[in-house]
Design a protein around this motif. Structure first.
Motif, PDB file in Angstrom:
ATOM      1  N   ALA A 142      -4.352 -28.349  23.014  1.00 17.44           N
ATOM      2  CA  ALA A 142      -4.070 -28.323  24.448  1.00 17.44           C
ATOM      3  C   ALA A 142      -4.420 -29.623  25.167  1.00 17.44           C
ATOM      4  O   ALA A 142      -3.620 -30.132  25.952  1.00 17.44           O
ATOM      5  N   PRO A 143      -5.620 -30.208  24.954  1.00 20.43           N
ATOM      6  CA  PRO A 143      -5.916 -31.469  25.645  1.00 20.43           C
ATOM      7  C   PRO A 143      -4.919 -32.574  25.316  1.00 20.43           C
ATOM      8  O   PRO A 143      -4.516 -33.345  26.202  1.00 20.43           O
ATOM      9  N   ALA A 144      -4.494 -32.658  24.057  1.00 17.48           N
ATOM     10  CA  ALA A 144      -3.512 -33.669  23.680  1.00 17.48           C
ATOM     11  C   ALA A 144      -2.157 -33.377  24.321  1.00 17.48           C
ATOM     12  O   ALA A 144      -1.436 -34.295  24.742  1.00 17.48           O
ATOM     13  N   MET A 145      -1.797 -32.103  24.406  1.00 15.08           N
ATOM     14  CA  MET A 145      -0.550 -31.712  25.054  1.00 15.08           C
ATOM     15  C   MET A 145      -0.549 -32.119  26.521  1.00 15.08           C
ATOM     16  O   MET A 145       0.423 -32.687  27.039  1.00 15.08           O
ATOM     17  N   ILE A 146      -1.643 -31.835  27.202  1.00 12.25           N
ATOM     18  CA  ILE A 146      -1.756 -32.153  28.625  1.00 12.25           C
ATOM     19  C   ILE A 146      -1.699 -33.659  28.842  1.00 12.25           C
ATOM     20  O   ILE A 146      -1.032 -34.144  29.763  1.00 12.25           O
ATOM     21  N   ALA A 147      -2.372 -34.412  27.970  1.00  9.59           N
ATOM     22  CA  ALA A 147      -2.376 -35.872  28.101  1.00  9.59           C
ATOM     23  C   ALA A 147      -0.966 -36.435  27.999  1.00  9.59           C
ATOM     24  O   ALA A 147      -0.601 -37.380  28.710  1.00  9.59           O
ATOM     25  N   ARG A 148      -0.169 -35.854  27.139  1.00 12.84           N
ATOM     26  CA  ARG A 148       1.183 -36.387  26.908  1.00 12.84           C
ATOM     27  C   ARG A 148       2.177 -35.934  27.971  1.00 12.84           C
ATOM     28  O   ARG A 148       2.997 -36.715  28.437  1.00 12.84           O
ATOM     29  N   VAL A 149       2.112 -34.668  28.362  1.00 14.50           N
ATOM     30  CA  VAL A 149       3.140 -34.102  29.252  1.00 14.50           C
ATOM     31  C   VAL A 149       2.804 -34.296  30.728  1.00 14.50           C
ATOM     32  O   VAL A 149       3.683 -34.389  31.570  1.00 14.50           O
ATOM     33  N   ARG A 150       1.522 -34.345  31.070  1.00 10.43           N
ATOM     34  CA  ARG A 150       1.059 -34.509  32.450  1.00 10.43           C
ATOM     35  C   ARG A 150       1.571 -33.368  33.354  1.00 10.43           C
ATOM     36  O   ARG A 150       2.276 -33.595  34.336  1.00 10.43           O
ATOM     37  N   PRO A 151       1.193 -32.134  33.039  1.00  9.19           N
ATOM     38  CA  PRO A 151       1.676 -30.985  33.812  1.00  9.19           C
ATOM     39  C   PRO A 151       0.972 -30.852  35.153  1.00  9.19           C
ATOM     40  O   PRO A 151      -0.061 -31.492  35.399  1.00  9.19           O
ATOM     41  N   ASN A 152       1.513 -29.967  35.985  1.00 10.52           N
ATOM     42  CA  ASN A 152       0.881 -29.618  37.258  1.00 10.52           C
ATOM     43  C   ASN A 152      -0.094 -28.460  37.104  1.00 10.52           C
ATOM     44  O   ASN A 152      -0.950 -28.239  37.969  1.00 10.52           O
ATOM     45  N   ILE A 153       0.036 -27.704  36.003  1.00  8.16           N
ATOM     46  CA  ILE A 153      -0.862 -26.600  35.691  1.00  8.16           C
ATOM     47  C   ILE A 153      -0.738 -26.318  34.202  1.00  8.16           C
ATOM     48  O   ILE A 153       0.313 -26.578  33.592  1.00  8.16           O
ATOM     49  N   HIS A 154      -1.819 -25.800  33.606  1.00  5.01           N
ATOM     50  CA  HIS A 154      -1.783 -25.396  32.197  1.00  5.01           C
ATOM     51  C   HIS A 154      -2.168 -23.926  32.115  1.00  5.01           C
ATOM     52  O   HIS A 154      -3.079 -23.473  32.813  1.00  5.01           O
ATOM     53  N   PHE A 155      -1.478 -23.180  31.237  1.00  9.59           N
ATOM     54  CA  PHE A 155      -1.781 -21.764  31.025  1.00  9.59           C
ATOM     55  C   PHE A 155      -2.282 -21.531  29.600  1.00  9.59           C
ATOM     56  O   PHE A 155      -1.748 -22.088  28.636  1.00  9.59           O
ATOM     57  N   LEU A 156      -3.312 -20.700  29.494  1.00  9.10           N
ATOM     58  CA  LEU A 156      -3.758 -20.191  28.209  1.00  9.10           C
ATOM     59  C   LEU A 156      -3.097 -18.833  27.991  1.00  9.10           C
ATOM     60  O   LEU A 156      -3.311 -17.897  28.767  1.00  9.10           O
ATOM     61  N   GLN A 157      -2.290 -18.734  26.963  1.00 13.84           N
ATOM     62  CA  GLN A 157      -1.541 -17.513  26.661  1.00 13.84           C
ATOM     63  C   GLN A 157      -2.303 -16.668  25.654  1.00 13.84           C
ATOM     64  O   GLN A 157      -2.705 -17.146  24.599  1.00 13.84           O
ATOM     65  N   THR A 158      -2.516 -15.405  25.974  1.00  6.82           N
ATOM     66  CA  THR A 158      -3.210 -14.503  25.073  1.00  6.82           C
ATOM     67  C   THR A 158      -2.416 -14.312  23.785  1.00  6.82           C
ATOM     68  O   THR A 158      -1.233 -13.963  23.820  1.00  6.82           O
ATOM     69  N   HIS A 159      -3.072 -14.534  22.654  1.00 13.56           N
ATOM     70  CA  HIS A 159      -2.415 -14.397  21.354  1.00 13.56           C
ATOM     71  C   HIS A 159      -2.304 -12.919  20.982  1.00 13.56           C
ATOM     72  O   HIS A 159      -3.111 -12.090  21.392  1.00 13.56           O
ATOM     73  N   TRP A 160      -1.318 -12.604  20.130  1.00 13.19           N
ATOM     74  CA  TRP A 160      -1.050 -11.195  19.809  1.00 13.19           C
ATOM     75  C   TRP A 160      -2.208 -10.453  19.141  1.00 13.19           C
ATOM     76  O   TRP A 160      -2.358  -9.240  19.381  1.00 13.19           O
TER      77      TRP A 160
END
Length: 339
Positions: free
Chosen positions: A245-263
């Motif tokens: 997630a931190p690497a994803m945020i660094a690359r995409v630069r979102p306005n918000i990040h969501f943690l999705q509950t896994h099955w």
């Protein structure tokens, strides 16, 4: 109209293709969601070329912000795909026939098509935000269960081109390149998959002709999984599903990040509404690295008949989310809940 509340507070996921919403006016659906207390919805776009524009307008007339939520790693229907789409398939250790076509993040034609489709989606309809909810690889404990990918020809070729190495073997334990027999190559493979996930999202959102170019005003959300899967759950998700997630945020630069509950969490019949206390191991690194980024959490309220959650449970979940300092929360899917 600018709707900043899209980044905070309670919200709900809605898939208008479910029977609960069929043969009804857009106004009646929007009124129902409004009366349930939601000012933000996540519109599940199963088919990018099949969107109910009247429903988006009806939500907006009631001051409800609308996210377009698309799937990144496959599709439930191939009717809107070009004829060459079978060449985009993701390869799995054990092929599944579960009604969902998994598509390879190593297929450049697929990524090009997906970027055009999503950019056209947000150009054609006035969505407040765009998000890719499932951009990751299958699956939790996938190697042992055989539900692991991408191990197809496209992934093999991309790994060979990048590293000059053959993809690890995930079946034959006696093979020289069995993934546990060569840790250095396997670590390269893990990083290779993380980069593929983040590159896919970045290209769709920030690439030439992507969402932010055609809609500079649109909000962008990134999503990653969270799970009560032990002390090394973050490392497992990175290894098995390509999520960092931190690497994803660094690359995409979102306005918000969501943690999705896994099955493995949401499918539990007696799941405590404060189960997300265990997600602090995922939330804390994000907050440390990006203290000003809004953080949301997602739950499921009825995908299986045995685990339908009622409003009391959802209210307790909301209390837990705000006590844990999440800025927003959402749940899948409105009509499945036991209200």
């Amino acid at each position: 109209m600018f709707r900043p509340w899209a980044l905070s507070g309670p919200s709900i996921q809605v898939d208008p293709l479910f029977s609960h919403y069929l043969n009804r006016s857009a106004v009646s659906i929007a009124e129902e969601i409004e009366r349930a207390g939601y000012r933000t919805v996540h519109y599940f776009v199963v088919n990018e070329s099949k969107v109910n524009g009247e429903l988006v307008e009806a939500f907006h007339k009631r001051g409800i912000a609308v996210w377009a939520l698309v799937i990144g790693n496959g599709t439930f229907t191939t009717a809107h795909l070009p004829k060459e789409w079978p060449q985009w398939r993701m390869g799995l250790v054990r092929e599944l026939h579960d009604g969902f076509e998994r598509l390879s993040l190593f297929s450049q034609p697929y990524l090009n098509w997906k970027k055009r489709a999503v950019a056209e989606l947000v150009s054609s309809y006035p969505f407040d935000g765009i998000e890719i909810a499932e951009p990751y690889f299958p699956e939790w404990d996938g190697i042992r269960r055989g539900v692991y990918g991408d191990v197809g020809l496209l992934a093999q070729q991309a790994f060979r081109e990048q590293y000059g190495l053959e993809m690890p073997d995930f079946v034959n334990k006696s093979a020289a390149n069995y993934y546990l027999n060569n840790p250095k190559v396997y670590e390269k493979w893990i990083s290779f998959r993380v980069d593929a996930v983040n590159r896919c999202i970045d290209e769709i959102m920030n690439g030439v002709g992507g969402c932010r170019e055609v809609r500079p005003d649109i909000y962008v959300a990134t999503w990653s999984l969270a799970i009560n899967g032990g002390h090394d759950a973050e490392a497992k998700l990175r290894e098995w599903q390509g999520l960092d997630a931190p690497a994803m945020i660094a690359r995409v630069r979102p306005n918000i990040h969501f943690l999705q509950t896994h099955w493995p969490d949401w499918m539990q019949k007696n799941l405590s509404p404060d189960y997300i206390k265990g997600y602090e191991r995922f939330a804390s690194p994000i907050r440390r690295a990006y203290p000003k980024l809004p953080l949301g959490v997602q739950t499921d309220i009825g995908s299986l008949p045995s685990m339908v959650r009622d409003r009391r449970w959802l209210d307790q979940f909301q209390m837990s989310a705000f006590e844990l300092n999440y800025d927003a929360w959402t749940a899948y899917e409105y009509h499945l809940g036991g209200n």
